[in-house]
Design a protein around this motif. Structure first.
Motif, PDB file in Angstrom:
ATOM      1  N   LYS A 148       2.045   1.765  -3.421  1.00  9.96           N
ATOM      2  CA  LYS A 148       0.944   2.280  -4.242  1.00  9.96           C
ATOM      3  C   LYS A 148       0.695   3.771  -4.007  1.00  9.96           C
ATOM      4  CE  LYS A 148      -1.662  -2.055  -4.389  1.00  9.96           C
ATOM      5  NZ  LYS A 148      -2.717  -2.784  -3.653  1.00  9.96           N
ATOM      6  N   GLU A 203      -0.483   5.026  -1.024  1.00 10.60           N
ATOM      7  CA  GLU A 203      -1.637   5.259  -0.152  1.00 10.60           C
ATOM      8  C   GLU A 203      -1.271   5.984   1.149  1.00 10.60           C
ATOM      9  OE1 GLU A 203      -4.247   1.962   0.349  1.00 10.60           O
ATOM     10  OE2 GLU A 203      -4.581   1.766  -1.809  1.00 10.60           O
ATOM     11  N   ASN A 224       0.822  -1.213   0.000  1.00  9.90           N
ATOM     12  CA  ASN A 224       0.000   0.000   0.000  1.00  9.90           C
ATOM     13  C   ASN A 224       0.858   1.266   0.000  1.00  9.90           C
ATOM     14  OD1 ASN A 224      -2.337  -1.478  -0.034  1.00  9.90           O
ATOM     15  ND2 ASN A 224      -2.676  -1.374   2.178  1.00  9.90           N
TER      16      ASN A 224
END
Ligand code: CO
Length: 465
Positions: free
Chosen positions: A377, A379, A374
Motif C-alpha cells: 500500500k 505505507e 501495508n
C-alpha cells in the motif's frame, strides 16, 4: 599525511551482531576512561537494538546508560543508529514523537546521529534530520545513511544520486551501510570513486560486516578510493557477523602511512579488557561461535546472515526443514516482486516470512501478511523498483498506493500526552514516557520493577536506622 579514521563499534553493533545486544553497561564501564583516550573518530554505543535490549532483557534504563556513557566518555563523539521515522522500533512514529526522541537523545549525550531508512526513501529521514538540526550542539553531526544492497535497479549511478540528495537535504556526512556484508572490493572501488567525484567535500563512511568474508578486501579498496571513516570493532569482538578488527586495521594503515589517529597501547588495552568478557558469553552460550565463522551463502542469495538463521529456526519449529532449499530459492523472487527492497529490518523479516509462506502453502501469495500488505500500500515508503502488477492488484484492487509519507495522510504514532497519562506516577521523566512510546509493555514492566526495588530499598534503610 592521508587520514582515515575508525569508529569503534564494540558497544553497539559488534555485540548486537555476535550476541544479540546482550552486553550490559556494567560489563564495560571499567574500560570507558581508556576508550575515551584511544582517538577513535567516534564510539558507536547507543541506538540500534540497544534500547530494546536494555528494557527487555537487561533491566537497564537506556537513557541512564546513555548519561553514564556521556559522563565516562567526556572527550569522545558518542554515536547512535536511528531508523529514521521508525526511531528504534518497527513502526512509523508521528513527527512530534520523532522530534522529541531526537531532542532527548542529544540532551542525554549523543553527538552523532546516523539516520537511515530501510527503503532509502529519504522522506522518512526528513523529520529526524530537521530535529537534529534544531537541537544541535556544536558537536552534533547529522549523518545520512544509505542501506546498501544489490539488485538490477541499485546501480552506481543510483547510489550517487542518493548521495547528492543527502547532501542537498543538509546531512553533514554520508554513510554506506552494508548490513549483509555483501559489498565486494570491486563494487566498493567503483561506488566510492563515483561518490567521491560527486560529493567529494562530504566525509564518507563505510559500515560493513565480515559475514561473507569480504570486508577486509572491501575496506582496502574503499581506502584506495578515498573513504574517510571506517567502522571497526576491537579484535576479540570482530569478524564473523561483526565488523573487521580495529587493531588489525591500525596495523595495516600504518604501513601505508595512513594516520588513523589511534593510540596503539590504548587500543590493545581495550582488546585485553574485552577478552574475558567475550569468553564469559562464549561459555554461557550467549555468544554462539557459529556467528564468528565466514558464511558465503549470503553472496549467492543476497540474504543477511541473521535472516537465514531466523528462517532455519522458523522452519525447524514447523517441522518443515525439508522446504528450506525451496524457501531460500523463493526469497529472490519475492524480493523482485516487491521491487527489490534492501533486506534490512523490518523488510528482511517480511520478505523472509513471505517466501516461507509461499512455499509452505504451495501457492504463491495465497496468504499475504499484514505487514507486506501495508508495504504494498506504500505505507513504508516508495519501493526501489515497481511492485509486480499481480501483487498490486491483489492487495489494492482498484485503489492506488499511498503517494506521500504515511504521517501526512493519517496520524499513526502515539501521542506524547496520552502516553504520559497512561503511565501516571510510574513515569518520572520525559525519557520514561519516550521509552513507553517505543516499547510499551517492556517499559511498564521495567518501571514497575524500578518502583518495587526502590520501595524495598526504602524499607531496608529505615530498618537499618
Ligand atoms: Co551493522
Amino acid at each position: 599525511m592521508r587520514k582515515v579514521q575508525l569508529t569503534e563499534t564494540v558497544l553497539r553493533d559488534a555485540n548486537q551482531s555476535l550476541m544479540a545486544t546482550r552486553l550490559p553497561y556494567k560489563d564495560y564501564e571499567g574500560i570507558l576512561a581508556d576508550m575515551d583516550k584511544a582517538g577513535y573518530y567516534s564510539i558507536e554505543c547507543w541506538g540500534g537494538a540497544t534500547f530494546d535490549s536494555c528494557l527487555r532483557y537487561l533491566g537497564e534504563d537506556p537513557w541512564e546508560r546513555l548519561r553514564n556513557l556521556r559522563k565516562n566518555l567526556p572527550n569522545s563523539r558518542l554515536q547512535m543508529l536511528l531508523r529514521g521515522q521508525n526511531l528504534l522500533g518497527y513502526k512509523h512514529y508521528h513527527d512530534d514523537v520523532v522530534e522529541k526522541f531526537i531532542e532527548l537523545s542529544i540532551k542525554n549525550g549523543i553527538d552523532i546521529i546516523r539516520i537511515f531508512d530501510a527503503l532509502n526513501d529519504f522522506r522518512n529521514l526528513e523529520t529526524a534530520l530537521s530535529a537534529t538540526m534544531k537541537y544541535a550542539t556544536p558537536k552534533t553531526i547529522a549523518s545520512g545513511c544509505i542501506s546498501y544492497t544489490q539488485s538490477p535497479v541499485h546501480t552506481v549511478d543510483k547510489y550517487i544520486e542518493m548521495c547528492k540528495e543527502l547532501k542537498r537535504m543538509g546531512f553533514q556526512t554520508i554513510c554506506l551501510k552494508d548490513m549483509a556484508g555483501t559489498m565486494s572490493p570491486y563494487e566498493a572501488e567503483h561506488l566510492i570513486k563515483g561518490i567521491k567525484d560527486a560529493v567529494g567535500d562530504m566525509p564518507l563512511i563505510l559500515h560493513t560486516h565480515c559475514t561473507t568474508g569480504m570486508a577486509y578486501m572491501t575496506i582496502t579498496k574503499a581506502v584506495e578510493a578515498g573513504i574517510d571513516v571506517v567502522d571497526t570493532a576491537t579484535s576479540c569482538f570482530s569478524g564473523g557477523t561483526s565488523q573487521p578488527a580495529t587493531e588489525t586495521m591500525y596495523y595495516a594503515f600504518q604501513q601505508y602511512g595512513i594516520d588513523c589517529g589511534l593510540d596503539e597501547e590504548t587500543i590493545n588495552k581495550v582488546n585485553d579488557f574485552f577478552k574475558p568478557i567475550k569468553q564469559k558469553y562464549v561459555d554461557n552460550g550467549q555468544l554462539n561461535p557459529k556467528s564468528l565463522a565466514t558464511d558465503s551463502q549470503a553472496l549467492v542469495y543476497k540474504v543477511p546472515g541473521g535472516m537465514l538463521s531466523n528462517m532455519i529456526a522458523n522452519l525447524t519449529d514447523m517441522k518443515a526443514m525439508d522446504k528450506f532449499d525451496a524457501a531460500l530459492a523463493e526469497i529472490p523472487n519475492v524480493r523482485a516482486d516487491l521491487g527489490y527492497p534492501p533486506l534490512v529490518t523490518p523488510l528482511s523479516q517480511m520478505v523472509g516470512n513471505q517466501a516461507v509462506t509461499n512455499v509452505l502453502v504451495g501457492e504463491r501469495y495465497k496468504n499475504i501478511s499484514k505487514e507486506v500488505k501495508n508495504y504494498i500500500k506504500g505505507e513504508y515508503g516508495t519501493a526501489p523498483a515497481p511492485i509486480s502488477d499481480e501483487l498490486l492488484k491483489k492487495v489494492l484492487g482498484d485503489e492506488s498506493p499511498v503517494d506521500c509519507r504515511i504521517e501526512d495522510q493519517k496520524r499513526t504514532g502515539e501521542d506524547f500526552d496520552a502516553a504520559k497519562d497512561a503511565l501516571g506516577d510510574l513515569a518520572r521523566s520525559e525519557e520514561d514516557i519516550m521509552s513507553y512510546i517505543c516499547y510499551p509493555d517492556q517499559t511498564v514492566k521495567f518501571l514497575k520493577d524500578r518502583k518495587a526495588k526502590e520501595e524495598n530499598e526504602a524499607v531496608y534503610t529505615i530498618e537499618e536506622m
